[in-house]
Motif scaffolding. Sequence first.
Motif, PDB file in Angstrom:
ATOM      1  N   SER A 203       0.849  -1.189   0.000  1.00  0.00           N
ATOM      2  CA  SER A 203       0.000   0.000   0.000  1.00  0.00           C
ATOM      3  C   SER A 203       0.883   1.237   0.000  1.00  0.00           C
ATOM      4  O   SER A 203       1.868   1.308   0.749  1.00  0.00           O
TER       5      SER A 203
ATOM      6  N   SER B  50       0.056   4.250   0.977  1.00  0.00           N
ATOM      7  CA  SER B  50      -0.209   5.152   2.090  1.00  0.00           C
ATOM      8  C   SER B  50       0.588   4.783   3.332  1.00  0.00           C
ATOM      9  O   SER B  50       1.237   5.629   3.938  1.00  0.00           O
ATOM     10  N   ASP B  51       0.561   3.498   3.711  1.00  0.00           N
ATOM     11  CA  ASP B  51       1.214   3.101   4.948  1.00  0.00           C
ATOM     12  C   ASP B  51       2.213   1.958   4.783  1.00  0.00           C
ATOM     13  O   ASP B  51       2.764   1.471   5.772  1.00  0.00           O
TER      14      ASP B  51
ATOM     15  N   ASP C 293      -3.071   3.718  -5.406  1.00  0.00           N
ATOM     16  CA  ASP C 293      -2.792   3.512  -3.986  1.00  0.00           C
ATOM     17  C   ASP C 293      -2.014   2.238  -3.690  1.00  0.00           C
ATOM     18  O   ASP C 293      -2.042   1.746  -2.567  1.00  0.00           O
TER      19      ASP C 293
END
Length: 876
Positions: free
Chosen positions: A538, A540-541, A574
């Motif tokens: 991912s 984002s994280d 993403d």
Amino acid sequence: MARDFTPGSGVRTGRLRVYLGSAPGVGKTYRMLDEARRRQERGADVVVGYIETHGRQHTRRMLEGLEVLPRVHRSYRGAEFEEMDLDAVLARRPSVVLVDELAHTNIPGGRHAKRWQDVEELLAAGIDVITTVNIQHLESLNDVVRKITGIPQRETVPDEVVRRADQIELVDMAPQALRRRMAHGNVYKAEKVDAALSNYFRVGNLTALRELALLWVAGRVDEGLRDYRADHRIDRVWETRERVVVALTGGPEGETIIRRAARIADRTAGGDLLAVHVSRSDGLAGASSGALAQQRQLVEALGGSYHVVVGDDVPTALLAFARAHDATQLVLGTSRRGRISRFLTGPGTGQTTVDASEDIDVHMVTHEFTGRGKLPSLGRRHSKRRTIAGYAAGFVLPWLLTAVLSQAHASINLTTDALIFQLGVVIVALLGGAMSALLAAFIASVLLNYYFIPPIHSLTIGETNNIVALVVFAAIALAVSTVVDHAGRLTSRAARATAEAETLSTLAGSVLRGADALPALLEKSRTAFGMRTVALLSRSDGEVLAHCADRANAEHPDDEETPHETTEVPVGADAVLVLTGRRLPAADQRVLTAFAAHVGAALERDRLAVVAAEVEPIKAADRMRTALLAAVSHDLRTPLAAARASVGSLRSPDVEFSPEDQAELLATADESLVKLTRLVDNLLDMSRLQAGALTLHLAETHLDEILPRALDSLPDPYAPIQPLDLDTAPAVLADPPLLERVLANVITNALRHNVPGAPVLVTASHHADLVEVRVIDRGPGIAPEDRDRVFLPFQRLGDTDNTTGVGLGLALSRGLAEAMGGSLEVEDTPGGGTTMLLTLPAAAGHTTAGRSTTDHSTTDHFTAEHSATGEESPHE
């Protein structure tokens, strides 16, 4: 398209004229009749085959003076209909026949199912036809019209039938004018005007239909124009409409030139944008498929169309495509090659296209990658070891050949020496490519001159023919080495293209395999590119969404002896695909982009599946809650209200009731409470079933003992029930109270649907380890498509009210049967009706021998006691 003669018949085929309406009521039929009157005045033999006036006075007046052929009458489902008499028209054989409503579906009984097929037969017979059709009846636009108007068009005509017409005339009217015409009663009767104006004939609907009609006719005009130019061999571009063609190479400049071309097309109303990529005829990969896919999406997002043509001469292919589509402008990006590269290889695609463009304007769009390309490669890209070996062979092999040939100089001549040197140059070309072969050719030329061309051991040449021989040798060596290198390059690219195609084919198969597509894709990408690990993270994280690794690497994760690099490829917005292992060349990264696209699709599909799985229980609960509330709103309220009214009346001190009235009120209260109890029990049992909290107490149960208790719970104790063979059936393994509920619900449902006066049969039979109980009625039956739906909760097929229950009986019965290890299915009753088949497991070790606790008098008692007729009601 003009028609001539029917092949092989010698009969001229008729000509078709179509009046195409943008909407109903614009005046197609009126215009058709006006054309018929003009032709009649010129002496043509015109008849009316079929005209639908829809009660319009102006249309009826236009029929005056025209010969109207009688229609044929056909019966269908008890009604009489009029159709065009096709045989009468063929017998009359006029020169022109009017046939209204081309998309009409004929009443069964004629030769053709559709009126347009009648028209085709008339045309084949040499009769000219004038007809009408609305734009919403064209097959290709049927779904578009349904989305716009919300009304499906069941009568359609194939576009090709209308497109083949010799003349198509658009009958159009402004939306406001058509609405005024309707308001004046010139289209529909007064009682239908308001509904039509507020639904189908809204201004927005009429405007959209008008645009569809104009665009469709414009496309037909373009086809006619292209046909005319092809028939008359006109190669020049006719600038009837601005069409901008943008050439795509798959390079990084693609998005810049696409947007530039779109702006050029937008400057003109109705301008078209067409993107074209020229692919090699040998099918070998040249451009990045991933970049082309992204550029195609951009073109389509900007309202353009994407095309691929095959050709090795790019300028010729581009101009041929542009002229075939009447393009007025051609947009290309400036060359990415530098000055030295352009000097070595000559004018590029852009300059060659400009020189041959003639009447097509060519735009050369500059971009940030202009002139940043590399020098052209003169050889194949080999491994470092093979490149060194090629140069070494190019230097050493000519000396070795010289040493060998010097020993045999007396027995061979100069021609043989040159050919052997030529073979050495070809061998070097196969090993190291064109540059090493060029080195070998130069050294071989010098050695051939020094050792074998008189004067020997001198670089001077004494005879003119030897000079020519040396020059020819050098030229042939260079040409042959270049050809050999080019052939090797094509072989290498072909092999790679085949490998890429096989890899992508396997990749597509992995995607289509279903739920495990994502792990399969990651494993395939790891093995295909020879990587140590592949992970989907991912953005984002950094969470690991999926992961796979080489088993050897998994067993020794701390092995640092083998150097490795990390390659990252974005997957959607993403996520990112991270591969750890060897360094990937550019060609592999192109294929990796395709892998990433498939991984993104699989990831999105998995996410949607998770969301759907999460939403489905909520939807089911919401449907159950809504249906439950609907049931409570009436079916619980009704018996409660009846019981309350009865009890309230009995408690009232103002009225004195006779014993008979008191008994009736008490009976009403009791009956209402029984209905309420049954309904609440069904609701609770259904809730337990769906929650998986239903407690079962399975035991050996005899059907002839359960059936009387089930019949006692029926709403009508005198309903005609006829049990057969229950006393000889084996015992079943079931929960007795639940089995009683199942039989009561199924029999009640059969009574509601049975023919009045006819008994409902309840029979039992034994097959292997199962006992089959059949509840048979003689009603109208259940359609095959509804057989699963009758077992859904809160379903009452065919009901017009909700006074007969909430539709839980069959749903609950199937659930209880399955909970007891059985099943409940629907079968057709021979001769008409419905049979509910209840299947239950037979009790272990039970046999029919010696079991006869119910004699014939008991069976007769059942039949007599339940001989009254029940009220007919639809299936639940």
